[in-house]
Design a protein around this motif. Sequence first.
Motif, PDB file in Angstrom:
ATOM      1  N   GLU A 142      75.571  58.670  21.294  1.00 27.04           N
ATOM      2  CA  GLU A 142      76.451  59.869  20.770  1.00 27.04           C
ATOM      3  C   GLU A 142      77.786  59.533  21.191  1.00 27.04           C
ATOM      4  N   GLN A 143      78.684  59.928  20.452  1.00 26.48           N
ATOM      5  CA  GLN A 143      80.183  59.949  20.909  1.00 26.48           C
ATOM      6  C   GLN A 143      80.963  61.189  20.382  1.00 26.48           C
ATOM      7  N   ARG A 144      81.822  61.881  21.146  1.00 30.98           N
ATOM      8  CA  ARG A 144      82.415  62.928  20.844  1.00 30.98           C
ATOM      9  C   ARG A 144      83.680  62.865  21.593  1.00 30.98           C
ATOM     10  N   VAL A 145      84.699  63.241  21.187  1.00 26.58           N
ATOM     11  CA  VAL A 145      86.293  63.480  21.731  1.00 26.58           C
ATOM     12  C   VAL A 145      86.299  64.884  22.451  1.00 26.58           C
ATOM     13  N   TYR A 146      86.638  64.785  23.717  1.00 24.43           N
ATOM     14  CA  TYR A 146      87.058  65.780  24.356  1.00 24.43           C
ATOM     15  C   TYR A 146      88.233  65.727  25.360  1.00 24.43           C
ATOM     16  N   THR A 147      88.457  66.836  25.945  1.00 28.39           N
ATOM     17  CA  THR A 147      90.019  66.935  26.630  1.00 28.39           C
ATOM     18  C   THR A 147      89.681  66.746  28.199  1.00 28.39           C
ATOM     19  N   ILE A 148      90.080  66.136  28.752  1.00 27.29           N
ATOM     20  CA  ILE A 148      90.237  66.125  30.446  1.00 27.29           C
ATOM     21  C   ILE A 148      91.286  67.581  30.619  1.00 27.29           C
ATOM     22  N   ARG A 149      90.357  68.563  31.233  1.00 29.95           N
ATOM     23  CA  ARG A 149      91.078  69.783  31.370  1.00 29.95           C
ATOM     24  C   ARG A 149      91.771  69.876  32.572  1.00 29.95           C
ATOM     25  N   ALA A 150      91.370  69.259  33.810  1.00 25.51           N
ATOM     26  CA  ALA A 150      91.943  68.897  35.061  1.00 25.51           C
ATOM     27  C   ALA A 150      91.437  67.614  35.634  1.00 25.51           C
ATOM     28  N   MET A 151      92.187  66.960  36.346  1.00 25.19           N
ATOM     29  CA  MET A 151      91.632  65.732  37.048  1.00 25.19           C
ATOM     30  C   MET A 151      92.436  65.656  38.478  1.00 25.19           C
TER      31      MET A 151
END
Length: 359
Positions: free
Chosen positions: A177-186
């Motif tokens: 499955e694929q979904r778009v998410y945000t890198i909140r911090a890195m």
Amino acid sequence: MSTSLLTAKTRIALPDSAALIRQAADFYREHDCDVTDDADYTRISVSIGHIQLSSTDTTLEVEVGATTEVDVMQMKSAIISVLQGAVPDADLDCRWHGAGKSNGKLPNFCELRVGEITDLSPHMRRLRLHANDLEAYDSDSIHVRLLIPPRGQENPQWPTLADNGMPVWPSGENAIEQRVYTIRAMDAKAGWIDVDFVMHGDNGPGSAFAMHASAGDVVAMTGPLGTALPDADWMLFAGDETALPAIGRYLAEMPAHVTGHAIIEVGSKSDVIAVPTKSQIKVQWLFRDDAQAVERSLLQDAIRSVEMPDARDRVYCWAGVEQADYKPIHAYWRKELGLDRDRCVAMTFWRKAGRPAKG
């Protein structure tokens, strides 16, 4: 110093490709992209580059251009996907020449392992994901495409990239499955990213993955996706829980001189989480359980209540919303307020069950 443009070209055997070009152009116009029709070709400008389409009686000729190899790869996949959607039964087998050569892996493919798990609120969970070689994701593009394997698989079969630029996905019990998410911090050097998940049980692969996650579980990602925010002195951010990670990331990176508003819709006061910022942006929380009367929707009414500065060339408005809010917000900013496309963007982050997909 200018950045060199990288290009790739292909030719696809397709009769009546002129009609297909018109369909593709209409699709990109609907998504607020610049489309230029010339006697010899149609040129489409998107955030990361361009697509140029031309036709003969029997073939469709395609050129894509961008400033990085990864963006060229993404452009190939994007245009083939649009063409595939327009003519599902067509044979789009082709070979590309030029930039964006593939090693069979998706662009910037990266496998990650779950580390620390933190519940930020009753409906938001943060996973710290660890990997090597994260430098490509340390950019102004803050979104990624997470690839979520079947639960319990320690060595998933990851998708590969075909010669025509389209991903080849495992099927059956190995389906990804694929979904778009945000890198909140890195921290690319330390080898981790934080991703926040809206928790709604097993309803959706992302929520289910986060709900059942344990340290050591594997997931993957490709990207990054999206573009940098333009330079502006006044910002308006608006969205619900699904946009909260992106809004939080943007607020954290806003410089001190920026003013404006961040409007965030959540279920109740228990869903409020910290969104620190050095900027002067005022954060407003909207609560669905307040059951207040609305004219359009909570977010639409709140956005319309904001007084916009007169200096529109220093303004930027951003919204990540449910599908029903997308078009009204987009129309309000573009048509009623007269903001240029580079001064505002509204995006559909999710769709209510039973509502047909847009486009």
